[in-house]
Design a protein around this motif. Structure first.
Motif, PDB file in Angstrom:
ATOM      1  N   ILE A   9       0.837  -1.210   0.000  1.00 54.42           N
ATOM      2  CA  ILE A   9       0.000   0.000   0.000  1.00 54.42           C
ATOM      3  C   ILE A   9       0.874   1.263   0.000  1.00 54.42           C
ATOM      4  N   LEU A  12       1.814   1.774  -3.550  1.00 49.88           N
ATOM      5  CA  LEU A  12       0.664   2.223  -4.342  1.00 49.88           C
ATOM      6  C   LEU A  12       0.295   3.672  -4.026  1.00 49.88           C
ATOM      7  N   SER A  13       0.494   4.078  -2.785  1.00 47.05           N
ATOM      8  CA  SER A  13       0.208   5.468  -2.418  1.00 47.05           C
ATOM      9  C   SER A  13       1.241   6.410  -3.034  1.00 47.05           C
ATOM     10  N   ALA A  15       2.768   5.858  -5.776  1.00 49.67           N
ATOM     11  CA  ALA A  15       2.483   5.851  -7.218  1.00 49.67           C
ATOM     12  C   ALA A  15       1.430   6.889  -7.600  1.00 49.67           C
ATOM     13  N   ASP A  16       0.584   7.284  -6.655  1.00 48.73           N
ATOM     14  CA  ASP A  16      -0.450   8.290  -6.935  1.00 48.73           C
ATOM     15  C   ASP A  16       0.150   9.566  -7.516  1.00 48.73           C
ATOM     16  N   LYS A  19       0.062  10.960 -11.229  1.00 47.22           N
ATOM     17  CA  LYS A  19      -1.060  11.744 -11.759  1.00 47.22           C
ATOM     18  C   LYS A  19      -0.742  13.241 -11.811  1.00 47.22           C
ATOM     19  N   ALA A  37       0.042   9.409 -15.758  1.00 49.27           N
ATOM     20  CA  ALA A  37      -0.788   8.288 -15.321  1.00 49.27           C
ATOM     21  C   ALA A  37      -1.870   7.991 -16.361  1.00 49.27           C
ATOM     22  N   LEU A  68       2.298  -0.551 -17.888  1.00 44.89           N
ATOM     23  CA  LEU A  68       1.720  -0.146 -16.597  1.00 44.89           C
ATOM     24  C   LEU A  68       2.793   0.470 -15.692  1.00 44.89           C
TER      25      LEU A  68
ATOM     26  N   HIS B  42      -4.353   3.516 -12.092  1.00 41.56           N
ATOM     27  CA  HIS B  42      -3.949   3.256 -10.705  1.00 41.56           C
ATOM     28  C   HIS B  42      -4.513   1.930 -10.191  1.00 41.56           C
ATOM     29  N   TYR B  46      -2.823  -1.362  -8.622  1.00 47.32           N
ATOM     30  CA  TYR B  46      -3.326  -2.019  -7.400  1.00 47.32           C
ATOM     31  C   TYR B  46      -3.504  -3.526  -7.634  1.00 47.32           C
ATOM     32  N   GLN B 139      -9.133   1.520  -3.732  1.00 46.59           N
ATOM     33  CA  GLN B 139      -8.251   2.683  -3.916  1.00 46.59           C
ATOM     34  C   GLN B 139      -8.796   3.966  -3.266  1.00 46.59           C
ATOM     35  N   VAL B 142      -8.212   4.319   0.482  1.00 42.08           N
ATOM     36  CA  VAL B 142      -6.804   4.618   0.786  1.00 42.08           C
ATOM     37  C   VAL B 142      -6.534   6.112   0.569  1.00 42.08           C
TER      38      VAL B 142
END
Lengths: 197, 197
Positions: A9, A12-13, A15-16, A19, A37, A68, B42, B46, B139, B142
């Motif tokens: 997580i 993944l956070s 990776a935000d 955007k 993104a 991806l 995204h 995930y 997502q 989070v």
């Protein structure tokens, strides 16, 4: 307690942030610049739809995973516009450092698996990587044709420069797509005031 | 002449519009609302990262393709915020009409292949679709935990509503993820002024 999931997580956070990385290219309607993104999503769709236009055998599942992941390094390194005259060697070093930092957020096995896919994409030798690299070059010309020239106008690009910077990688990985695209680009450069058909 | 490629590029150009469909959810840093194209990227990330947290056997390659395609219908139908009180039956009808129009832009074989994947996702019966649906719900919580509540605050959502609208689909497709997520959400609702750890 699930430390593996905690790490996943956290990655993944982080990776935000992709955007918020802006590219030089614009949406097809010209309304704003595209971020890395949504660009990644779009070229995955390009790859899925256009896989049957490839001249060599590609594994679309591996190509999709490469695409991806391929731009994540821009979270630290930013996007280097292809026509912007930046230093590719300096950018490559920044991207390597970004890959070191970002993939290390993951559990070790996933760090290695994802890094291997990213390294394969960057090396641009395998048929899957060559197709993925070609696809990554196809989308912006399609957008530029639709929105009045886009980055070609912004950077005052010539047809000869496009043949080199865009044509060469597309021809290496997906020659059928360049055969389709080049006459349309040529027509735009010859008669820029005529809407693309 | 390559009419198949003409049709494929027409579909891919239409797909660009997904970048202009705004969702209710915000970026993790709260700076702006997210669009459905970058959201799709995204949640594919995930899915790839969290596939090993699934309790059932999933085919990640099929899951990625489902998630790549799943929101395209929002180009015509828009996004229906889960807590917004809209009419799900009306939205479902709009999405069916959108799927009819959009996938028909493709060559027939791809139209059928992509529509079948989208129908499978919507039906939410197969293990791949259940996992994809669960990931699609993970997502935003989070992000909300990171940016001070996001859509939970905007729509004045209760923990009981979240258990129903978010917990149920996540538990069906990825119970381990809900086990991780729920206590963190509960803590936020109990003490909303305390930053999430």
């Amino acid at each position: 307690m699930n430390p593996r999931l905690d790490a996943q997580i956290a990655f993944l956070s982080e990776a935000d942030k992709l955007k918020s990385v802006l590219r030089a290219s614009r949406l097809l309607d010209g309304s704003r610049r595209e971020n890395s993104a949504e660009h990644s999503w779009h070229i995955m769709l390009y790859a899925l739809v256009l896989a049957d236009q490839s001249d060599s055998q590609v594994n679309i599942d591996r190509v999709l995973k490469m695409l991806l992941l391929h731009d994540l390094v821009e979270i630290d390194a930013g996007d280097l516009p292809i026509h912007g005259g930046g230093d590719p060697a300096k950018q490559a070093a920044s991207e390597q450092a970004a890959a070191d930092r970002l993939f290390a957020l993951l559990p070790d096995d996933q760090c290695q698996e994802f890094r291997a896919l990213w390294d394969e994409f960057e090396a641009a030798h395998s048929p899957d990587a060559l197709f993925a690299k070609a696809i990554d070059r196809v989308q912006t010309p399609v957008a530029n044709l639709a929105n009045g020239g886009g980055t070609w106008v912004d950077y005052n690009v010539s047809m000869a420069q496009l043949d080199q910077r865009v044509g060469v990688p597309i021809k290496r990985g997906a020659p059928t797509l360049w055969k389709w695209l080049r006459p349309r680009i040529k027509q735009f450069f010859d008669t820029p005031d005529t809407p693309a058909s």
